[in-house]
Enzyme design. Structure first.
Site, PDB file in Angstrom:
ATOM      1  N   GLU A  87      -1.185  -0.451  11.222  1.00 54.50           N
ATOM      2  CA  GLU A  87      -1.378  -1.354  10.084  1.00 54.50           C
ATOM      3  C   GLU A  87      -1.057  -2.807  10.429  1.00 54.50           C
ATOM      4  O   GLU A  87      -1.511  -3.736   9.748  1.00 54.50           O
ATOM      5  CB  GLU A  87      -0.520  -0.896   8.892  1.00 54.50           C
ATOM      6  CG  GLU A  87       0.955  -1.244   8.963  1.00 54.50           C
ATOM      7  CD  GLU A  87       1.788  -0.380   9.889  1.00 54.50           C
ATOM      8  OE1 GLU A  87       3.001  -0.626   9.999  1.00 54.50           O
ATOM      9  OE2 GLU A  87       1.218   0.553  10.497  1.00 54.50           O
TER      10      GLU A  87
ATOM     11  N   CYS B  18       4.551   6.243  12.551  1.00 54.42           N
ATOM     12  CA  CYS B  18       5.902   6.163  13.101  1.00 54.42           C
ATOM     13  C   CYS B  18       6.798   7.242  12.485  1.00 54.42           C
ATOM     14  O   CYS B  18       6.636   8.420  12.766  1.00 54.42           O
ATOM     15  CB  CYS B  18       6.463   4.755  12.916  1.00 54.42           C
ATOM     16  SG  CYS B  18       7.852   4.377  14.028  1.00 54.42           S
TER      17      CYS B  18
ATOM     18  N   HIS C 286       2.345   1.345  15.118  1.00 55.06           N
ATOM     19  CA  HIS C 286       2.090   0.802  13.788  1.00 55.06           C
ATOM     20  C   HIS C 286       0.698   0.163  13.734  1.00 55.06           C
ATOM     21  O   HIS C 286       0.554  -1.055  13.896  1.00 55.06           O
ATOM     22  CB  HIS C 286       3.164  -0.226  13.418  1.00 55.06           C
ATOM     23  CG  HIS C 286       4.445   0.397  12.974  1.00 55.06           C
ATOM     24  ND1 HIS C 286       4.723   0.674  11.654  1.00 55.06           N
ATOM     25  CD2 HIS C 286       5.516   0.839  13.690  1.00 55.06           C
ATOM     26  CE1 HIS C 286       5.928   1.239  11.561  1.00 55.06           C
ATOM     27  NE2 HIS C 286       6.428   1.352  12.792  1.00 55.06           N
TER      28      HIS C 286
END
Length: 236
Positions: A208, A103, A206
């Site tokens: 993760e 990001c 994102h």
């Protein structure tokens, strides 16, 4: 037995609370992939001990850093973080470290390479695609198309996938050495890579937070590249 590679992570910073912070999603993803995460703080010398760097998400980047005046929609900035991450990224690129930007991290990498970003996607591009989702963070809310022949396509072996989306800024033009490797339906760059490098990748979503095999593969390949760098760095 080879030691696990050390991955430096840049945390977010709150001026109001004078506090650094990091989501456990980043550290958990790296640990699962076999890396050893360590936090990197402004004011430190270049961390010669790291084998890769993860630039994390966060607030907006000061437009003066990429040659623009701020528009009204530009959000809260962190001068301390901007200065440190940009200098850190430029030096890391010179050293050919494996780099992964998420990001804001992707935007930092692009600016460090001489590229630019949109301060606000909706205002500056007129897109009608929703890039800042109102859905649970792990949930995918729009699709991206993977560019044929890219490293990302070779990794995922697919031409289209859905991702989460939590941003209002995006890459406007790519910095030196970067190639787009995924785009959203409105044509914005959703992922970029340096094909001549072992692993230099930026993604606008994102990964993760998504916990899918495709997103976990990004961290696995990042850590594997860091392992190769570690082997070169510590070779007699």
């Amino acid at each position: 037995m080879m030691k696990k590679p050390i991955i430096g992570i840049t945390p977010d910073y709150s001026y109001e609370k004078t506090r650094f912070k990091i989501s456990e999603d980043y550290t958990n993803a790296l640990l699962k992939a076999g890396g050893v995460p360590v936090l990197l703080f402004p004011g430190e010398d270049f961390p010669d001990f790291v084998d890769g760097i993860l630039f994390t998400g966060g607030g907006d980047i000061d437009p003066l850093r990429f040659g623009e005046e701020p528009i009204r929609q530009n959000g809260q900035i962190s001068p301390l973080r901007d200065e440190y991450e940009l200098s850190l990224c430029k030096e890391a690129m010179k050293r050919n470290l494996p780099l992964f930007g998420v990001c804001r991290g992707m935007q930092i990498m692009n600016i460090a390479a001489g590229g630019g970003i949109y301060q606000d996607i909706e205002v500056q591009t007129g897109t009608t695609l929703k890039h800042s989702q109102q859905a649970p963070r792990p949930y995918a809310t729009h699709s991206i198309t993977i560019i044929p022949g890219s490293q990302l396509e070779k990794l995922w072996r697919t031409s289209k996938i859905a991702v989460n989306s939590l941003h209002h800024q995006a890459v406007s033009f790519l910095g030196k050495g970067f190639h787009a490797c995924a785009r959203s339906a409105d044509g914005l760059t959703e992922a970029m890579e340096m094909p001549e490098k072992d692993f230099v990748l930026g993604v606008q979503w994102h990964p993760e937070s998504m916990h899918t095999k495709e997103q976990e593969a990004l961290f696995s390949h990042f850590v594997q590249a860091a392992s190769r760098y570690h082997k070169r760095r510590t070779a007699p």
